[in-house]
Design a protein around this motif. Structure first.
Motif, PDB file in Angstrom:
ATOM      1  N   LEU A  81      30.577  64.839 -20.046  1.00 45.24           N
ATOM      2  CA  LEU A  81      30.130  63.463 -20.294  1.00 45.24           C
ATOM      3  C   LEU A  81      30.488  62.977 -21.689  1.00 45.24           C
ATOM      4  O   LEU A  81      30.574  61.775 -21.928  1.00 45.24           O
ATOM      5  N   GLN A  82      30.689  63.923 -22.620  1.00 45.05           N
ATOM      6  CA  GLN A  82      30.984  63.534 -23.994  1.00 45.05           C
ATOM      7  C   GLN A  82      32.477  63.314 -24.247  1.00 45.05           C
ATOM      8  O   GLN A  82      32.862  62.940 -25.348  1.00 45.05           O
ATOM      9  N   LYS A  83      33.295  63.532 -23.218  1.00 48.99           N
ATOM     10  CA  LYS A  83      34.723  63.255 -23.371  1.00 48.99           C
ATOM     11  C   LYS A  83      34.932  61.746 -23.493  1.00 48.99           C
ATOM     12  O   LYS A  83      34.281  60.957 -22.805  1.00 48.99           O
ATOM     13  N   GLN A  84      35.861  61.359 -24.333  1.00 51.55           N
ATOM     14  CA  GLN A  84      36.038  59.945 -24.636  1.00 51.55           C
ATOM     15  C   GLN A  84      36.338  59.120 -23.391  1.00 51.55           C
ATOM     16  O   GLN A  84      35.816  58.018 -23.211  1.00 51.55           O
ATOM     17  N   GLY A  85      37.176  59.648 -22.502  1.00 52.26           N
ATOM     18  CA  GLY A  85      37.529  58.909 -21.291  1.00 52.26           C
ATOM     19  C   GLY A  85      36.331  58.648 -20.402  1.00 52.26           C
ATOM     20  O   GLY A  85      36.187  57.549 -19.833  1.00 52.26           O
ATOM     21  N   ILE A  86      35.440  59.635 -20.283  1.00 52.58           N
ATOM     22  CA  ILE A  86      34.238  59.475 -19.464  1.00 52.58           C
ATOM     23  C   ILE A  86      33.273  58.497 -20.138  1.00 52.58           C
ATOM     24  O   ILE A  86      32.660  57.655 -19.485  1.00 52.58           O
ATOM     25  N   ARG A  87      33.152  58.610 -21.451  1.00 54.35           N
ATOM     26  CA  ARG A  87      32.289  57.682 -22.186  1.00 54.35           C
ATOM     27  C   ARG A  87      32.720  56.236 -21.969  1.00 54.35           C
ATOM     28  O   ARG A  87      31.888  55.347 -21.774  1.00 54.35           O
TER      29      ARG A  87
END
Length: 228
Positions: A81-87
Protein backbone atom coordinates in the motif's frame (compact mmCIF):
# COMPACT_ATOMS: atom_id res chain seq x y z
CA UNK A 1 -29.03 -3.74 -3.33
CA UNK A 2 -28.22 -1.92 -0.07
CA UNK A 3 -25.71 0.37 -1.75
CA UNK A 4 -27.90 0.92 -4.80
CA UNK A 5 -31.20 1.54 -3.01
CA UNK A 6 -29.66 3.67 -0.26
CA UNK A 7 -27.37 6.18 -2.03
CA UNK A 8 -26.44 7.86 1.29
CA UNK A 9 -24.92 4.65 2.66
CA UNK A 10 -21.15 5.12 2.76
CA UNK A 11 -20.11 2.08 4.77
CA UNK A 12 -21.63 -1.40 4.74
CA UNK A 13 -20.51 -3.86 7.38
CA UNK A 14 -20.82 -7.52 6.36
CA UNK A 15 -20.67 -9.85 9.34
CA UNK A 16 -20.25 -13.57 8.79
CA UNK A 17 -19.29 -16.86 10.32
CA UNK A 18 -15.81 -18.22 9.66
CA UNK A 19 -15.15 -20.08 6.40
CA UNK A 20 -18.39 -19.32 4.58
CA UNK A 21 -16.78 -18.52 1.22
CA UNK A 22 -16.05 -14.80 1.56
CA UNK A 23 -13.78 -14.77 -1.50
CA UNK A 24 -16.69 -15.80 -3.67
CA UNK A 25 -18.93 -13.13 -2.15
CA UNK A 26 -16.31 -10.43 -2.78
CA UNK A 27 -15.94 -11.46 -6.43
CA UNK A 28 -19.74 -11.47 -6.84
CA UNK A 29 -20.01 -7.96 -5.38
CA UNK A 30 -17.33 -6.68 -7.75
CA UNK A 31 -19.02 -8.34 -10.72
CA UNK A 32 -22.46 -6.94 -9.85
CA UNK A 33 -21.12 -3.41 -9.28
CA UNK A 34 -19.25 -3.43 -12.59
CA UNK A 35 -22.10 -4.89 -14.67
CA UNK A 36 -24.97 -2.98 -13.06
CA UNK A 37 -27.67 -1.92 -15.56
CA UNK A 38 -27.99 1.58 -14.11
CA UNK A 39 -25.48 3.88 -15.82
CA UNK A 40 -25.55 6.20 -12.80
CA UNK A 41 -24.41 3.42 -10.47
CA UNK A 42 -22.24 1.06 -12.51
CA UNK A 43 -18.52 1.14 -11.66
CA UNK A 44 -15.43 0.71 -13.81
CA UNK A 45 -13.34 -2.36 -12.90
CA UNK A 46 -10.31 -0.17 -12.15
CA UNK A 47 -12.38 1.68 -9.53
CA UNK A 48 -13.10 -1.29 -7.28
CA UNK A 49 -10.40 -2.22 -4.77
CA UNK A 50 -9.88 -5.05 -2.32
CA UNK A 51 -7.55 -4.21 0.58
CA UNK A 52 -6.15 -6.36 3.34
CA UNK A 53 -4.62 -4.96 6.55
CA UNK A 54 -2.40 -8.05 6.67
CA UNK A 55 1.03 -8.15 5.08
CA UNK A 56 0.29 -11.32 3.16
CA UNK A 57 1.53 -11.78 -0.39
CA UNK A 58 0.17 -15.34 -0.50
CA UNK A 59 -3.37 -14.03 0.21
CA UNK A 60 -3.01 -11.49 -2.59
CA UNK A 61 -1.69 -13.94 -5.18
CA UNK A 62 -4.26 -16.59 -4.25
CA UNK A 63 -7.14 -14.17 -4.77
CA UNK A 64 -5.67 -12.94 -8.04
CA UNK A 65 -5.83 -16.50 -9.35
CA UNK A 66 -9.60 -16.62 -8.69
CA UNK A 67 -10.84 -13.27 -9.93
CA UNK A 68 -11.59 -12.25 -13.53
CA UNK A 69 -8.63 -10.57 -15.20
CA UNK A 70 -10.15 -7.08 -15.00
CA UNK A 71 -9.95 -7.21 -11.18
CA UNK A 72 -6.55 -8.85 -10.89
CA UNK A 73 -4.61 -5.65 -10.31
CA UNK A 74 -7.11 -4.15 -7.87
CA UNK A 75 -6.17 -6.43 -4.96
CA UNK A 76 -3.62 -5.10 -2.45
CA UNK A 77 -2.23 -6.51 0.78
CA UNK A 78 -0.90 -3.86 3.15
CA UNK A 79 2.71 -4.66 2.32
CA UNK A 80 2.36 -2.83 -1.02
CA UNK A 81 0.00 0.00 0.00
CA UNK A 82 2.95 2.33 0.55
CA UNK A 83 4.19 1.98 -3.02
CA UNK A 84 3.84 5.25 -4.88
CA UNK A 85 1.74 3.78 -7.69
CA UNK A 86 -0.78 2.30 -5.25
CA UNK A 87 -0.89 5.52 -3.23
CA UNK A 88 -1.74 7.47 -6.37
CA UNK A 89 -4.53 5.04 -7.27
CA UNK A 90 -6.14 5.44 -3.85
CA UNK A 91 -5.63 9.20 -3.80
CA UNK A 92 -7.28 9.63 -7.22
CA UNK A 93 -10.06 7.09 -6.71
CA UNK A 94 -13.58 8.30 -7.59
CA UNK A 95 -16.93 6.65 -8.32
CA UNK A 96 -15.80 3.37 -6.83
CA UNK A 97 -15.91 0.78 -4.10
CA UNK A 98 -13.36 -0.35 -1.52
CA UNK A 99 -13.75 -3.70 0.21
CA UNK A 100 -11.60 -4.20 3.30
CA UNK A 101 -11.08 -7.81 4.34
CA UNK A 102 -10.62 -8.65 8.06
CA UNK A 103 -11.03 -5.02 9.13
CA UNK A 104 -10.41 -5.87 12.79
CA UNK A 105 -6.75 -6.60 12.00
CA UNK A 106 -6.12 -3.07 10.73
CA UNK A 107 -8.24 -0.72 12.83
CA UNK A 108 -5.41 0.92 14.77
CA UNK A 109 -4.01 4.33 13.90
CA UNK A 110 -0.53 2.83 13.72
CA UNK A 111 -1.63 0.27 11.12
CA UNK A 112 -0.42 0.77 7.55
CA UNK A 113 -3.95 0.36 6.19
CA UNK A 114 -5.30 3.26 8.26
CA UNK A 115 -2.32 5.49 7.47
CA UNK A 116 -2.64 4.95 3.72
CA UNK A 117 -6.43 5.38 3.67
CA UNK A 118 -6.03 8.57 5.68
CA UNK A 119 -3.25 9.78 3.38
CA UNK A 120 -5.60 9.21 0.42
CA UNK A 121 -8.38 11.19 2.13
CA UNK A 122 -10.59 8.14 2.49
CA UNK A 123 -11.18 8.45 6.24
CA UNK A 124 -13.25 11.59 5.78
CA UNK A 125 -17.01 11.16 5.36
CA UNK A 126 -17.39 14.35 3.32
CA UNK A 127 -14.62 13.21 0.97
CA UNK A 128 -16.34 9.86 0.44
CA UNK A 129 -19.53 11.67 -0.54
CA UNK A 130 -17.73 14.13 -2.82
CA UNK A 131 -15.74 11.39 -4.56
CA UNK A 132 -18.70 8.95 -4.61
CA UNK A 133 -16.86 6.12 -2.88
CA UNK A 134 -18.48 3.35 -0.83
CA UNK A 135 -16.68 1.07 1.62
CA UNK A 136 -17.63 -2.50 2.50
CA UNK A 137 -15.90 -4.07 5.48
CA UNK A 138 -15.97 -7.82 6.00
CA UNK A 139 -14.94 -9.90 8.98
CA UNK A 140 -16.06 -12.75 11.21
CA UNK A 141 -14.71 -10.94 14.28
CA UNK A 142 -15.68 -7.28 13.89
CA UNK A 143 -17.82 -6.75 17.02
CA UNK A 144 -15.75 -3.80 18.25
CA UNK A 145 -15.69 -2.19 14.81
CA UNK A 146 -19.44 -2.61 14.48
CA UNK A 147 -20.02 -0.90 17.83
CA UNK A 148 -17.91 2.04 16.66
CA UNK A 149 -19.73 2.29 13.34
CA UNK A 150 -23.11 2.28 15.05
CA UNK A 151 -22.20 5.68 16.52
CA UNK A 152 -22.36 7.13 13.01
CA UNK A 153 -25.49 8.66 11.50
CA UNK A 154 -27.90 5.85 10.68
CA UNK A 155 -28.28 6.92 7.05
CA UNK A 156 -24.58 6.52 6.18
CA UNK A 157 -23.90 3.15 7.81
CA UNK A 158 -25.63 -0.21 7.51
CA UNK A 159 -24.89 -3.71 8.73
CA UNK A 160 -25.80 -6.95 7.01
CA UNK A 161 -25.47 -10.44 8.45
CA UNK A 162 -24.69 -13.11 5.89
CA UNK A 163 -26.89 -16.18 5.89
CA UNK A 164 -25.44 -19.54 6.91
CA UNK A 165 -25.67 -22.51 4.52
CA UNK A 166 -27.46 -25.58 5.86
CA UNK A 167 -24.24 -27.57 5.39
CA UNK A 168 -22.19 -25.21 7.57
CA UNK A 169 -20.17 -26.82 10.36
CA UNK A 170 -19.08 -24.49 13.14
CA UNK A 171 -16.17 -24.75 15.55
CA UNK A 172 -18.67 -25.72 18.26
CA UNK A 173 -20.01 -28.51 16.04
CA UNK A 174 -16.49 -29.87 15.60
CA UNK A 175 -16.02 -29.91 19.36
CA UNK A 176 -19.42 -31.53 19.93
CA UNK A 177 -18.58 -34.22 17.35
CA UNK A 178 -15.21 -34.70 19.11
CA UNK A 179 -13.32 -33.89 15.92
CA UNK A 180 -11.50 -31.23 17.95
CA UNK A 181 -10.25 -32.64 21.23
CA UNK A 182 -8.02 -31.60 24.11
CA UNK A 183 -4.44 -31.11 22.99
CA UNK A 184 -1.45 -32.67 24.67
CA UNK A 185 2.17 -32.01 23.62
CA UNK A 186 4.01 -34.56 21.50
CA UNK A 187 7.37 -33.97 23.14
CA UNK A 188 8.64 -37.50 23.74
CA UNK A 189 8.63 -40.97 22.21
CA UNK A 190 6.02 -41.97 24.80
CA UNK A 191 3.55 -39.20 23.86
CA UNK A 192 4.17 -39.78 20.13
CA UNK A 193 3.43 -43.46 20.68
CA UNK A 194 0.22 -42.58 22.55
CA UNK A 195 -0.93 -40.30 19.73
CA UNK A 196 -0.34 -42.87 16.99
CA UNK A 197 -1.45 -46.03 18.78
CA UNK A 198 -4.34 -44.71 20.90
CA UNK A 199 -5.71 -41.69 19.06
CA UNK A 200 -5.27 -43.01 15.52
CA UNK A 201 -4.98 -46.81 15.37
CA UNK A 202 -7.05 -47.33 18.53
CA UNK A 203 -9.87 -45.17 17.18
CA UNK A 204 -9.87 -46.05 13.49
CA UNK A 205 -8.18 -49.45 13.28
CA UNK A 206 -4.83 -50.45 11.85
CA UNK A 207 -6.03 -51.11 8.31
CA UNK A 208 -8.33 -48.09 7.97
CA UNK A 209 -6.33 -45.57 5.96
CA UNK A 210 -6.44 -42.08 7.46
CA UNK A 211 -4.60 -38.80 7.02
CA UNK A 212 -3.63 -37.29 10.34
CA UNK A 213 -2.09 -33.84 10.61
CA UNK A 214 0.27 -32.79 13.36
CA UNK A 215 2.34 -29.65 13.87
CA UNK A 216 5.86 -30.49 14.97
CA UNK A 217 9.13 -28.69 15.62
CA UNK A 218 12.65 -29.61 14.60
CA UNK A 219 13.10 -30.80 18.15
CA UNK A 220 10.17 -33.19 18.42
CA UNK A 221 9.76 -34.41 14.83
CA UNK A 222 12.20 -37.26 15.52
CA UNK A 223 9.89 -38.59 18.23
CA UNK A 224 7.11 -39.01 15.65
CA UNK A 225 9.47 -40.51 13.06
CA UNK A 226 10.85 -42.99 15.61
CA UNK A 227 7.39 -44.14 16.68
CA UNK A 228 6.06 -44.33 13.12
Amino acid sequence: DILYKNPKTLVLNLTKRTKVGMNGIIIEIFKNCCTHPDDNFVMAPQNVKLLSPMNNLEWQESLKSYVPGCFRYQIYHCGILQKQGIREKLKNLKNGLIIIDEIDVGNGKENVLYKELNRAGLCDKDALVERNIRIIIVSATSKQEQEHLERWDKDIYESYKLTIPSTYISHKNLMDFEVIQEYYPINSVETANKWIKEDIIGRYGKNNGRMNIIRVTKKNIEHVKTTA
